[in-house]
Scaffold this motif. Structure first.
Motif, PDB file in Angstrom:
ATOM      1  N   GLY A  98       0.697  -1.213  -0.139  1.00 17.75           N
ATOM      2  CA  GLY A  98      -0.110  -0.073  -0.087  1.00 17.75           C
ATOM      3  C   GLY A  98       0.721   1.220   0.030  1.00 17.75           C
ATOM      4  O   GLY A  98       1.673   1.435   1.217  1.00 17.75           O
ATOM      5  N   ALA A  99       0.510   2.094  -1.077  1.00 22.14           N
ATOM      6  CA  ALA A  99       1.475   3.154  -1.108  1.00 22.14           C
ATOM      7  C   ALA A  99       0.771   4.533  -1.257  1.00 22.14           C
ATOM      8  O   ALA A  99       0.997   5.481  -1.720  1.00 22.14           O
ATOM      9  CB  ALA A  99       2.236   3.178  -2.447  1.00 22.14           C
ATOM     10  N   ASN A 118       4.702   6.578   5.409  1.00 20.20           N
ATOM     11  CA  ASN A 118       5.085   6.927   6.415  1.00 20.20           C
ATOM     12  C   ASN A 118       5.844   5.417   7.038  1.00 20.20           C
ATOM     13  O   ASN A 118       7.050   5.804   7.601  1.00 20.20           O
ATOM     14  CB  ASN A 118       4.038   7.235   7.530  1.00 20.20           C
ATOM     15  CG  ASN A 118       3.338   8.756   7.411  1.00 20.20           C
ATOM     16  OD1 ASN A 118       3.932   9.466   7.133  1.00 20.20           O
ATOM     17  ND2 ASN A 118       2.096   8.697   7.567  1.00 20.20           N
ATOM     18  N   LEU A 119       5.154   4.646   6.684  1.00 23.30           N
ATOM     19  CA  LEU A 119       5.803   3.056   6.819  1.00 23.30           C
ATOM     20  C   LEU A 119       7.081   2.969   6.252  1.00 23.30           C
ATOM     21  O   LEU A 119       7.923   2.365   6.724  1.00 23.30           O
ATOM     22  CB  LEU A 119       4.842   1.987   6.799  1.00 23.30           C
ATOM     23  CG  LEU A 119       3.845   1.741   7.636  1.00 23.30           C
ATOM     24  CD1 LEU A 119       2.641   0.825   7.106  1.00 23.30           C
ATOM     25  CD2 LEU A 119       4.081   1.576   9.051  1.00 23.30           C
ATOM     26  N   ALA A 151      -0.959  -1.311   4.657  1.00 21.48           N
ATOM     27  CA  ALA A 151      -1.252   0.166   4.694  1.00 21.48           C
ATOM     28  C   ALA A 151      -2.403   0.195   3.680  1.00 21.48           C
ATOM     29  O   ALA A 151      -2.405   1.076   2.545  1.00 21.48           O
ATOM     30  CB  ALA A 151      -0.299   1.212   4.660  1.00 21.48           C
ATOM     31  N   THR A 152      -3.458  -0.485   3.811  1.00 17.70           N
ATOM     32  CA  THR A 152      -4.439  -0.436   2.730  1.00 17.70           C
ATOM     33  C   THR A 152      -5.793  -0.130   3.105  1.00 17.70           C
ATOM     34  O   THR A 152      -5.864  -0.449   4.615  1.00 17.70           O
ATOM     35  CB  THR A 152      -4.468  -1.714   1.845  1.00 17.70           C
ATOM     36  OG1 THR A 152      -4.541  -3.135   2.905  1.00 17.70           O
ATOM     37  CG2 THR A 152      -3.261  -2.068   1.382  1.00 17.70           C
ATOM     38  N   PHE A 172      10.669   2.197   8.145  1.00 13.64           N
ATOM     39  CA  PHE A 172      11.070   0.954   7.896  1.00 13.64           C
ATOM     40  C   PHE A 172      12.398   1.154   7.010  1.00 13.64           C
ATOM     41  O   PHE A 172      13.575   0.273   7.188  1.00 13.64           O
ATOM     42  CB  PHE A 172      10.513  -0.031   7.128  1.00 13.64           C
ATOM     43  CG  PHE A 172       9.374  -0.657   8.022  1.00 13.64           C
ATOM     44  CD1 PHE A 172       9.689  -1.444   8.963  1.00 13.64           C
ATOM     45  CD2 PHE A 172       8.041  -0.396   7.859  1.00 13.64           C
ATOM     46  CE1 PHE A 172       8.584  -2.199   9.987  1.00 13.64           C
ATOM     47  CE2 PHE A 172       7.018  -0.792   8.723  1.00 13.64           C
ATOM     48  CZ  PHE A 172       7.417  -1.813   9.875  1.00 13.64           C
ATOM     49  N   ARG A 173      12.748   2.096   6.152  1.00 15.94           N
ATOM     50  CA  ARG A 173      13.805   2.403   5.620  1.00 15.94           C
ATOM     51  C   ARG A 173      14.921   2.952   6.343  1.00 15.94           C
ATOM     52  O   ARG A 173      16.248   2.519   6.206  1.00 15.94           O
ATOM     53  CB  ARG A 173      13.429   3.543   4.355  1.00 15.94           C
ATOM     54  CG  ARG A 173      14.428   3.539   3.283  1.00 15.94           C
ATOM     55  CD  ARG A 173      13.758   4.559   2.138  1.00 15.94           C
ATOM     56  NE  ARG A 173      14.548   4.710   0.894  1.00 15.94           N
ATOM     57  CZ  ARG A 173      14.043   5.320  -0.252  1.00 15.94           C
ATOM     58  NH1 ARG A 173      12.852   6.051  -0.021  1.00 15.94           N
ATOM     59  NH2 ARG A 173      14.640   5.254  -1.246  1.00 15.94           N
ATOM     60  N   SER A 174      14.482   3.644   7.203  1.00 21.62           N
ATOM     61  CA  SER A 174      15.771   4.218   8.339  1.00 21.62           C
ATOM     62  C   SER A 174      15.906   3.307   9.348  1.00 21.62           C
ATOM     63  O   SER A 174      16.838   3.882  10.178  1.00 21.62           O
ATOM     64  CB  SER A 174      15.134   5.503   8.525  1.00 21.62           C
ATOM     65  OG  SER A 174      14.055   5.539   9.172  1.00 21.62           O
ATOM     66  N   SER A 175      15.072   2.290   9.684  1.00 25.17           N
ATOM     67  CA  SER A 175      15.244   1.541  10.891  1.00 25.17           C
ATOM     68  C   SER A 175      16.675   0.632  10.874  1.00 25.17           C
ATOM     69  O   SER A 175      16.758  -0.191   9.810  1.00 25.17           O
ATOM     70  CB  SER A 175      14.269   0.714  11.043  1.00 25.17           C
ATOM     71  OG  SER A 175      14.367  -0.086  12.319  1.00 25.17           O
ATOM     72  N   PRO A 176      17.520   0.429  11.637  1.00 28.58           N
ATOM     73  CA  PRO A 176      18.520  -0.434  11.623  1.00 28.58           C
ATOM     74  C   PRO A 176      17.918  -1.838  11.983  1.00 28.58           C
ATOM     75  O   PRO A 176      18.889  -2.744  11.620  1.00 28.58           O
ATOM     76  CB  PRO A 176      19.625  -0.045  13.096  1.00 28.58           C
ATOM     77  CG  PRO A 176      18.482   0.545  13.886  1.00 28.58           C
ATOM     78  CD  PRO A 176      17.409   1.223  12.874  1.00 28.58           C
TER      79      PRO A 176
END
Length: 352
Positions: free
Chosen positions: A9-10, A16-17, A71-72, A21-25
């Motif tokens: 879901g975009a 926001n997700l 996210a839908t 998630f992109r920046s999470s280690p």
């Protein structure tokens, strides 16, 4: 251990997700899945190594994805989540968990059967202020909870498919489920609402929930208010807490003020004559860290998977919110009468 994840879901919440998630280690964001390929590409941006999928089946067949974040629209949560669980993926679902309690219960049961984590994205529960409120209540700072008043009103987007309770109240209900000892388990639910515009769904709503032990909770939600208010007052026998989410300088305040009833008699006549005194003490504003809730949520999702445990807002937390929302619908149909909460007892199992 770093885990691979795909976001399904975009639209409104998906970006926001993706960002968190992109920046999470703890996570490697592998792919974003949406029927609209152009929309998904806009979300991940140019020069990105994150892949785009337009087929859920292909996404779930990938062996570099351990989990999916959904996210839908609410009516699609269940089929997507069940397909992901059947494919052996851990699942995070934005609120509400599902569009009905029976469907949500099926999701929890399938996650248990496959020993997978099913987590509800009750985002507010991962804000520093709500986590501090939970600690204050657990430590007995407020004393016995006497009442809760919550207001969430603004000039909002009128939803065509759900009423204002299903759109806004999940935030307040999930917060109460997070901070109250034993979770949100009201004795009954009463809901009154109005559709003054003739939009087809209740736009202004008032939710009343008597709680075990004699306390009462009240939630006011409204799409039509020209002013935005996000405030919660939790009154205790020792102190009263006020949370004003729109006041970044003083989001949380503790008041040593209240009413004391000086009587130990069980006799009703004696209680009526009991002496009432008013406690007028100091106000204290605790310092809160500034951390993004979704980043904390992403870390909790990974920790639950790696530690093979249920997350703080698991599938059962999502079910407790659905129970109240469905009770609110029944109360509306009965003219606002208090109705019992119909709870499905699920045996404990799995990591959900």
């Amino acid at each position: 251990m770093t885990l691979g994840i795909g976001v399904v879901g975009a639209g409104y919440w998906g970006p926001n997700l993706v960002r968190n998630f992109r920046s999470s280690p703890d996570w490697d964001l592998v792919a974003v899945c949406d029927l609209d390929e152009a929309k998904a590409r806009r979300v991940i941006g140019d020069r990105s190594t994150i892949e785009v999928e337009t087929s859920l089946e292909r996404l779930l067949a990938r062996d570099d994805i351990d989990a999916v974040a959904i996210a839908t629209p609410a009516q699609t949560h269940s089929p997507i989540a069940l397909a992901a669980l059947q494919a052996g993926k851990h699942v995070l679902v934005e609120k509400p968990l599902a569009d009905s309690h029976p469907v949500g219960a099926q999701m929890v049961q399938v996650a248990d059967q496959h020993d997978l984590v099913l987590m509800t994205d009750h985002t507010f529960c991962y804000t520093p202020v709500v986590q501090r409120i939970g600690e204050l209540i657990a430590d007995g700072v407020l004393g016995e909870i006497l009442f809760i008043d919550s207001v969430r009103i603004n000039l909002g987007l009128i939803q065509p498919d759900v009423n204002v309770f299903w759109d806004l109240a999940p935030h307040d209900l999930s917060i109460l489920d997070y901070v109250l000892p034993g979770g949100l388990r009201p004795v009954s639910v009463g809901a009154q609402g109005a559709d003054p515009l003739g939009a087809g769904n209740v736009c202004v709503g008032y939710l009343t929930m008597p709680l075990p032990g004699g306390a009462i909770a009240h939630v006011h939600v409204n799409w039509l208010s020209p002013t935005k208010i996000r405030q919660m007052v939790i009154g205790g026998s020792r102190q009263t807490l006020v949370w004003d989410d729109l006041n970044p300088q003083q989001r949380l305040s503790l008041y040593d003020r209240g009413v004391d009833l000086h009587s130990v008699s069980a006799d009703a006549t004696e209680r009526a004559r009991a002496q009432v005194s008013y406690r007028l003490g100091d106000m204290h504003a605790p310092t809160l860290p500034e951390r993004e809730a979704l980043a904390i949520m992403a870390g909790e999702f990974a920790a639950a998977i790696n530690e093979k445990r249920a997350p703080r807002t698991d599938g059962r937390a999502g079910l407790r919110v659905l129970e109240v929302l469905e009770a609110a619908d029944r109360s509306l149909a009965e003219g606002g009468a208090l109705v019992p909460v119909e709870s499905t007892v699920l045996t404990t199992g799995g990591a959900s």
